[in-house]
Motif scaffolding. Structure first.
Motif, PDB file in Angstrom:
ATOM      1  N   GLU A 339       0.545  -1.507   0.229  1.00 32.53           N
ATOM      2  CA  GLU A 339      -0.218   0.159   0.028  1.00 32.53           C
ATOM      3  C   GLU A 339       0.702   1.375  -0.063  1.00 32.53           C
ATOM      4  O   GLU A 339       0.532   2.466  -0.995  1.00 32.53           O
ATOM      5  N   PHE A 340       1.914   1.516   0.919  1.00 36.84           N
ATOM      6  CA  PHE A 340       3.101   2.678   1.085  1.00 36.84           C
ATOM      7  C   PHE A 340       3.178   2.550  -0.241  1.00 36.84           C
ATOM      8  O   PHE A 340       3.464   3.591  -0.545  1.00 36.84           O
ATOM      9  N   GLN A 345       4.255   5.829  -5.565  1.00 37.96           N
ATOM     10  CA  GLN A 345       4.038   5.810  -7.139  1.00 37.96           C
ATOM     11  C   GLN A 345       3.163   6.848  -7.358  1.00 37.96           C
ATOM     12  O   GLN A 345       3.500   7.294  -8.319  1.00 37.96           O
ATOM     13  N   ASP A 346       1.949   7.104  -6.608  1.00 47.81           N
ATOM     14  CA  ASP A 346       1.177   7.472  -6.792  1.00 47.81           C
ATOM     15  C   ASP A 346       0.799   9.332  -6.700  1.00 47.81           C
ATOM     16  O   ASP A 346       1.083  10.128  -7.139  1.00 47.81           O
ATOM     17  N   GLU A 347       1.902   9.562  -5.500  1.00 49.84           N
ATOM     18  CA  GLU A 347       2.544  10.630  -4.992  1.00 49.84           C
ATOM     19  C   GLU A 347       3.222  11.317  -5.140  1.00 49.84           C
ATOM     20  O   GLU A 347       4.169  11.234  -4.412  1.00 49.84           O
ATOM     21  N   PRO A 348       3.714  12.248  -6.300  1.00 48.31           N
ATOM     22  CA  PRO A 348       4.748  12.108  -6.593  1.00 48.31           C
ATOM     23  C   PRO A 348       5.679  13.320  -5.551  1.00 48.31           C
ATOM     24  O   PRO A 348       6.729  13.502  -5.040  1.00 48.31           O
ATOM     25  N   GLU A 349       4.563  14.282  -4.809  1.00 48.62           N
ATOM     26  CA  GLU A 349       4.897  15.159  -3.314  1.00 48.62           C
ATOM     27  C   GLU A 349       5.620  13.986  -2.292  1.00 48.62           C
ATOM     28  O   GLU A 349       6.171  14.200  -1.860  1.00 48.62           O
ATOM     29  N   LEU A 350       4.829  12.872  -2.427  1.00 47.62           N
ATOM     30  CA  LEU A 350       5.497  11.870  -1.570  1.00 47.62           C
ATOM     31  C   LEU A 350       7.151  11.165  -1.356  1.00 47.62           C
ATOM     32  O   LEU A 350       7.735  11.125  -1.397  1.00 47.62           O
ATOM     33  N   GLN A 351       7.160  11.198  -3.155  1.00 48.18           N
ATOM     34  CA  GLN A 351       8.451  11.180  -3.812  1.00 48.18           C
ATOM     35  C   GLN A 351       9.081  11.984  -3.462  1.00 48.18           C
ATOM     36  O   GLN A 351      10.480  11.383  -2.895  1.00 48.18           O
ATOM     37  N   GLU A 352       8.905  13.183  -3.449  1.00 45.62           N
ATOM     38  CA  GLU A 352      10.338  14.264  -3.160  1.00 45.62           C
ATOM     39  C   GLU A 352      10.906  14.632  -1.943  1.00 45.62           C
ATOM     40  O   GLU A 352      11.271  14.545  -1.906  1.00 45.62           O
ATOM     41  N   LYS A 353       9.607  14.037  -0.700  1.00 46.83           N
ATOM     42  CA  LYS A 353       9.845  14.698   0.252  1.00 46.83           C
ATOM     43  C   LYS A 353      10.342  13.374   0.574  1.00 46.83           C
ATOM     44  O   LYS A 353      11.059  13.187   1.090  1.00 46.83           O
TER      45      LYS A 353
END
Length: 430
Positions: A339-340, A345-353
């Motif tokens: 799930e994480f 994959q779906d949240e670019p902001e989370l990737q960047e963080k």
């Protein structure tokens, strides 16, 4: 020598093979030097014999320059590892003498060129680690692999904890904490608050209902009890009559208490609880009794065995769940990882963080601990035995260095031949 650390190296079989290759190439380089010497001596002998062949000079120039080049490169290669011909010529046996300095310079080189924050940050950002990790976790088997490795780690940690130490910790966190305070006043305050909030009424209700139910089913018991306490000379019908009368009055009483919320018996129970709450807080005798009761309970064998039983139960349960891929724990870990991974994959902001955190952590380590990390290189090299280190390094690179000797012989010979040919041409023209 006793404080020197062993120099790391390959397994004995690989080391023996490298040693054989080194000796083979040393013989080849030496043979080429011998060939050049024989050629030179032969040409000089022909010259002394008065042989007029013009080619003799060219061959002599080639072999003479080849000998010089071969000897010079032999000296250079040998001087790296030992004194040539065991003569302590200055600036020879370089690796043996400069081992520690080379180790520290290598440490500085690695720190400046590999463990600097800007370079690490650039490499990590270009690697897109969060995206790759998420793709791997979501792909078939990725999350399961994380769950498996997490289970192994958890099983290792749980079973690696000393049981007696775990029991001591639980004992300090549970039993000692329970035993520290005086029980009476807190219990009294708690009971007083329950009374004020009306939460003791269900308990009173449960007591009177239980008593009534017991009374309703105790006719035989009551009759038998009365019969035993009636004089033996009394007629049996008198005993039965008395028993029946007592039972009738008993169930009438318990029934009245049960269905009358304001019955005197209920009031007495409430008064008893009120008095108990006050005594637990203020009566020294009652407080002492509770403390004695607490001491008896807390020092009893079953209670003292609770920490060990708790730890063993927790250890065995966690170990079994960590090892079983179908357990709730392992399944939850798998689901959470997958799930994480989808969120990443779906949240670019989370990737960047996540990427910022990875880069920030690596940059912080590089800025603050690069020196300590690279110093391991210098400190490790310092502990090596100089002679052994020199031999190990020669085994690793000596084979390639022998090609320098071979090339020196050939290149030197060609250079000598070219120089001789040019000078012959110039003088012939003149």
């Amino acid at each position: 020598m006793a404080n020197r650390a062993a120099v790391p190296g390959p397994d004995p079989q690989t080391e023996a093979q490298r040693r054989a290759d080194l000796r083979k190439h040393q013989r080849i380089a030496g043979l080429m030097l011998v060939v050049a010497f024989v050629m030179y001596v032969s040409m000089r002998w022909l010259e002394y014999q008065g042989n007029p062949g013009a080619w003799i000079g060219y061959v002599r120039a080639f072999s003479e320059a080849g000998m010089v080049g071969g000897l010079a490169d032999w000296f250079a290669v040998t001087a790296l590892f030992r004194h040539p011909l065991r003569i302590p010529i200055p600036h020879t046996a370089i690796i043996k003498r400069k081992k520690d300095e080379v180790g520290h310079q290598l440490s500085e080189f690695v720190g400046e060129n590999f463990l600097n924050a800007p370079l690490i940050a650039e490499k990590l950002r270009n690697a897109h680690i969060p995206q790759r990790a998420a793709d791997w976790a979501v792909a078939e088997g990725g999350a399961e692999r994380v769950s498996q490795e997490t289970g192994r780690l958890l099983d290792l940690v749980v079973n690696g904890i000393n049981a007696s130490e775990a029991e001591q910790i639980l004992d300090a966190l549970v039993l000692d904490k329970l035993q520290e305070p005086t029980w009476g006043p807190p219990l009294g305050r708690g009971l007083e608050q329950l009374i004020e909030e009306g939460r003791t009424e269900p308990a009173i209700e449960a007591v009177v209902v239980w008593l009534d139910d017991k009374a309703q089913n105790s006719e035989e018991f009551v009759t038998h009890l009365i019969d035993e306490r009636t004089p033996t000379w009394a007629p049996s019908f008198i005993r039965e009559l008395v028993g029946s009368k007592v039972y009738t009055e008993l169930i009438k009483f318990t029934s009245d208490v049960r269905y009358n919320p304001e019955h005197d018996a209920r009031r007495e129970l409430r008064k008893f609880l009120d008095q108990l709450a006050r005594d637990l807080q203020h009566d020294e005798v009652m407080i002492a009794r509770v403390e004695k009761f607490k001491e008896d309970i807390m020092t009893s064998t079953p209670v003292r065995a609770i920490p060990g039983a708790l730890w063993e139960s927790a250890r065995s349960t966690l170990s079994a769940m960590a090892s079983d891929p179908e357990s709730m724990l392992r399944q939850r870990i798998t689901e959470w990882v997958r799930e994480f991974g989808r969120r990443v994959q779906d949240e670019p902001e989370l990737q960047e963080k996540l990427e910022d955190r990875v880069v920030g952590a690596a940059s912080y380590l590089a800025d603050n601990y690069a020196g300590e990390i690279t110093s391991i290189i210098g400190e490790t090299v310092e502990r090596w035995d100089a002679q052994e280190a020199s031999e190990k390094i020669e085994l690793m690179v000596g084979k390639d260095l022998q090609f320098i000797r071979m090339n020196g012989t050939i290149v030197g010979g060609v250079a000598g031949l070219v120089i001789y040919a040019v000078t012959e041409l110039l003088f012939a023209v003149a």
